[in-house]
Design a protein around this motif. Structure first.
Motif, PDB file in Angstrom:
ATOM      1  N   MET A   1     -29.127  11.169  29.283  1.00 41.39           N
ATOM      2  CA  MET A   1     -29.582  10.408  27.644  1.00 41.39           C
ATOM      3  C   MET A   1     -28.013  10.897  27.429  1.00 41.39           C
ATOM      4  N   ALA A   2     -27.954  10.114  26.503  1.00 40.58           N
ATOM      5  CA  ALA A   2     -26.139  10.594  25.807  1.00 40.58           C
ATOM      6  C   ALA A   2     -26.247  11.506  24.553  1.00 40.58           C
ATOM      7  N   ARG A   3     -25.927  11.953  24.252  1.00 46.97           N
ATOM      8  CA  ARG A   3     -25.732  12.971  23.608  1.00 46.97           C
ATOM      9  C   ARG A   3     -24.869  12.877  22.210  1.00 46.97           C
ATOM     10  N   LYS A   4     -24.981  12.262  20.671  1.00 50.16           N
ATOM     11  CA  LYS A   4     -23.904  12.064  20.363  1.00 50.16           C
ATOM     12  C   LYS A   4     -24.290  13.160  18.776  1.00 50.16           C
ATOM     13  N   LYS A   5     -22.978  13.115  18.350  1.00 50.24           N
ATOM     14  CA  LYS A   5     -23.025  14.014  16.995  1.00 50.24           C
ATOM     15  C   LYS A   5     -23.090  13.399  16.198  1.00 50.24           C
ATOM     16  N   ILE A   6     -23.014  13.933  15.188  1.00 49.86           N
ATOM     17  CA  ILE A   6     -23.789  13.649  13.782  1.00 49.86           C
ATOM     18  C   ILE A   6     -23.896  14.491  12.737  1.00 49.86           C
ATOM     19  N   ARG A   7     -22.899  13.467  11.716  1.00 48.63           N
ATOM     20  CA  ARG A   7     -22.688  14.757  10.215  1.00 48.63           C
ATOM     21  C   ARG A   7     -23.695  15.127   9.958  1.00 48.63           C
ATOM     22  N   GLU A   8     -23.427  16.228   9.303  1.00 48.84           N
ATOM     23  CA  GLU A   8     -24.012  17.533   8.505  1.00 48.84           C
ATOM     24  C   GLU A   8     -24.898  16.878   7.940  1.00 48.84           C
ATOM     25  N   TYR A   9     -24.063  16.017   6.903  1.00 48.69           N
ATOM     26  CA  TYR A   9     -24.539  14.963   5.860  1.00 48.69           C
ATOM     27  C   TYR A   9     -26.564  14.509   6.467  1.00 48.69           C
ATOM     28  N   HIS A  10     -25.865  13.870   7.535  1.00 52.09           N
ATOM     29  CA  HIS A  10     -27.312  13.364   8.325  1.00 52.09           C
ATOM     30  C   HIS A  10     -28.523  14.580   8.839  1.00 52.09           C
ATOM     31  N   SER A  11     -27.810  14.898   9.681  1.00 59.65           N
ATOM     32  CA  SER A  11     -28.424  16.173  10.061  1.00 59.65           C
ATOM     33  C   SER A  11     -29.766  16.359   8.921  1.00 59.65           C
ATOM     34  N   LYS A  12     -28.671  17.045   7.563  1.00 60.17           N
ATOM     35  CA  LYS A  12     -30.029  17.923   6.816  1.00 60.17           C
ATOM     36  C   LYS A  12     -30.717  16.196   5.765  1.00 60.17           C
ATOM     37  N   LEU A  14     -31.890  13.530   7.649  1.00 61.12           N
ATOM     38  CA  LEU A  14     -33.243  13.225   8.845  1.00 61.12           C
ATOM     39  C   LEU A  14     -34.106  14.760   8.629  1.00 61.12           C
ATOM     40  N   LEU A  15     -33.643  15.841   8.179  1.00 62.47           N
ATOM     41  CA  LEU A  15     -34.354  16.762   8.528  1.00 62.47           C
ATOM     42  C   LEU A  15     -34.998  17.163   7.803  1.00 62.47           C
ATOM     43  N   LYS A  16     -34.968  17.032   6.005  1.00 62.29           N
ATOM     44  CA  LYS A  16     -35.539  17.159   4.637  1.00 62.29           C
ATOM     45  C   LYS A  16     -35.965  15.758   5.124  1.00 62.29           C
ATOM     46  N   GLU A  17     -35.956  14.791   4.962  1.00 62.41           N
ATOM     47  CA  GLU A  17     -37.121  13.189   5.225  1.00 62.41           C
ATOM     48  C   GLU A  17     -38.228  13.694   6.662  1.00 62.41           C
ATOM     49  N   HIS A  18     -37.944  14.147   7.760  1.00 62.65           N
ATOM     50  CA  HIS A  18     -38.505  13.674   8.385  1.00 62.65           C
ATOM     51  C   HIS A  18     -39.569  15.154   8.755  1.00 62.65           C
ATOM     52  N   ALA A  23     -44.577  18.349   9.344  1.00 60.40           N
ATOM     53  CA  ALA A  23     -44.915  19.241   9.024  1.00 60.40           C
ATOM     54  C   ALA A  23     -45.668  19.611   8.239  1.00 60.40           C
ATOM     55  N   SER A  24     -45.696  18.946   6.667  1.00 62.32           N
ATOM     56  CA  SER A  24     -45.656  19.500   5.157  1.00 62.32           C
ATOM     57  C   SER A  24     -44.767  20.330   4.532  1.00 62.32           C
ATOM     58  N   ILE A  25     -43.444  19.847   5.368  1.00 59.39           N
ATOM     59  CA  ILE A  25     -42.847  21.548   4.363  1.00 59.39           C
ATOM     60  C   ILE A  25     -41.240  20.576   3.930  1.00 59.39           C
ATOM     61  N   ASP A  26     -41.485  21.287   2.556  1.00 59.11           N
ATOM     62  CA  ASP A  26     -40.737  20.315   1.626  1.00 59.11           C
ATOM     63  C   ASP A  26     -39.496  21.275   0.916  1.00 59.11           C
ATOM     64  N   LEU A  27     -38.710  20.879   1.818  1.00 54.92           N
ATOM     65  CA  LEU A  27     -37.147  20.997   2.399  1.00 54.92           C
ATOM     66  C   LEU A  27     -36.669  21.038   0.535  1.00 54.92           C
TER      67      LEU A  27
END
Length: 328
Positions: A1-12, A14-18, A23-27
């Motif tokens: 497994m290769a752990r690659k950091k991503i920017r906070e902008y992309h972390s948020k 991806l979290l919001k989209e998925h 989980a039907s949670i709308d951030l």
């Protein structure tokens, strides 16, 4: 497994989209990215909330402790954000012993809040470690004794029962909301092949979770099955990391082929150098060298896979061998 950091902008992003999908949670989180090429007029046209909301701006450069380093500005209007960025864009800073210029910022709404929570999920060899605290924020390290942690084996789902120890001391009126949020975040973590995810802190806005600060790492070897889910993802170099001419050359080869050609110098004086066919095999070889106690002697990480043609393999091999000879 290769752990690659991503920017906070992309972390948020991806979290919001998925999180909504899984989980039907709308951030209700909003964010915008600012770089040297950003035109603030165009940015506000694209994100109208920027001109009607008090804002937070901070570097999005894969390093932490931004607040403690005086690199976070709060409660600004868009004109003040532009001034803050202009004064720091391209300016070299030192973080953790590494020096590099700031090239990327994230801008978000300013969210007044009272409560700060901490959440992290880490992928381990045999499962995932999930940690939570009701005392998040910049003083999390000083309050580490209040962090609750569980280990979830790979084959086990995160059920309400498994999650219960993390949130047991929370008030009843928010326990269910935060428990559902943790389980939803874990679902995103697994589905998108995150290897690390941390929110420090997240809070509650109108009784709904709201991540204020977030870090994420993806397993980039899972890109073949996640490219649609990840979208236009970016894997920036670690802060302060500069590619050598050899690494840049192989990176340019990789960009021009449908195959995968990877090369990273870990220790120019190392005695163990590898050039392995197959991304999975190359990771196993590197892990094995480390497991046997010779990680400090590993000179490089290299892999070629995805059926490169003969000319690509010859170019790749020639460069890797030349680097090894020069390093000796």
């Amino acid at each position: 497994m290769a752990r690659k950091k991503i920017r906070e902008y992309h972390s948020k992003r991806l979290l919001k989209e998925h999180l909504k999908r899984l989980a039907s949670i709308d951030l209700q989180i909003l964010s915008a990215q600012v770089t040297e090429s950003t035109d603030f007029t165009e940015l506000t046209d694209q994100h109208p909330w920027l001109s009607s909301t008090r804002l937070v701006v901070k570097p999005d450069m894969l390093f932490g402790k931004r607040g403690k380093s005086g690199l976070v500005a709060l409660n600004l209007d868009i004109a003040q954000v532009a001034e803050f960025v202009k004064a720091r864009l391209g300016v070299e800073v030192e973080m953790g012993g590494c020096k590099a210029p700031i090239t990327t910022f994230i801008v978000e709404p300013f969210v007044p809040h009272d409560q700060e929570f901490y959440l992290s999920i880490v992928s381990e060899r045999l499962g995932s470690t999930i940690s939570f605290s009701e005392c998040g924020g910049i003083e999390i390290e000083e309050n580490w004794d209040k962090v609750k942690t569980i280990f979830l084996p790979t084959e086990k789902p995160l059920t309400p029962e498994a999650c219960a120890p993390l949130i047991a001391i929370l008030p009843l009126e928010i326990r269910g909301t935060i428990g559902d949020f943790i389980m939803g975040v874990f679902a995103v973590f697994k589905d998108l092949d995150f290897s690390f995810l941390e929110m420090n802190p997240f809070t509650l806005v109108n009784e709904k979770p709201y991540p204020l600060d977030m870090r994420g790492e993806l397993d980039d070897t899972a890109a073949f099955k996640n490219f649609n889910k990840w979208g236009n993802i970016e894997f920036p170099l670690p802060f302060g990391r500069i590619l050598s001419p050899t690494e840049s050359f192989i990176h340019s080869l990789d960009d021009k082929t449908s195959a995968s050609l990877k090369f990273t110098i870990l220790n120019p004086k190392g005695r163990i150098w590898t050039m392995v066919a197959g991304g999975g095999a190359s990771v196993i070889y590197a892990d094995t060298v480390g497991d046997l106690g010779y990680a400090s002697e590993l000179g490089n990480y290299a892999e070629y896979s995805g059926a490169p043609n003969e000319e690509e393999v010859l170019q790749y091999a020639r460069v890797v061998i030349d680097v090894k000879i020069i390093s000796k």
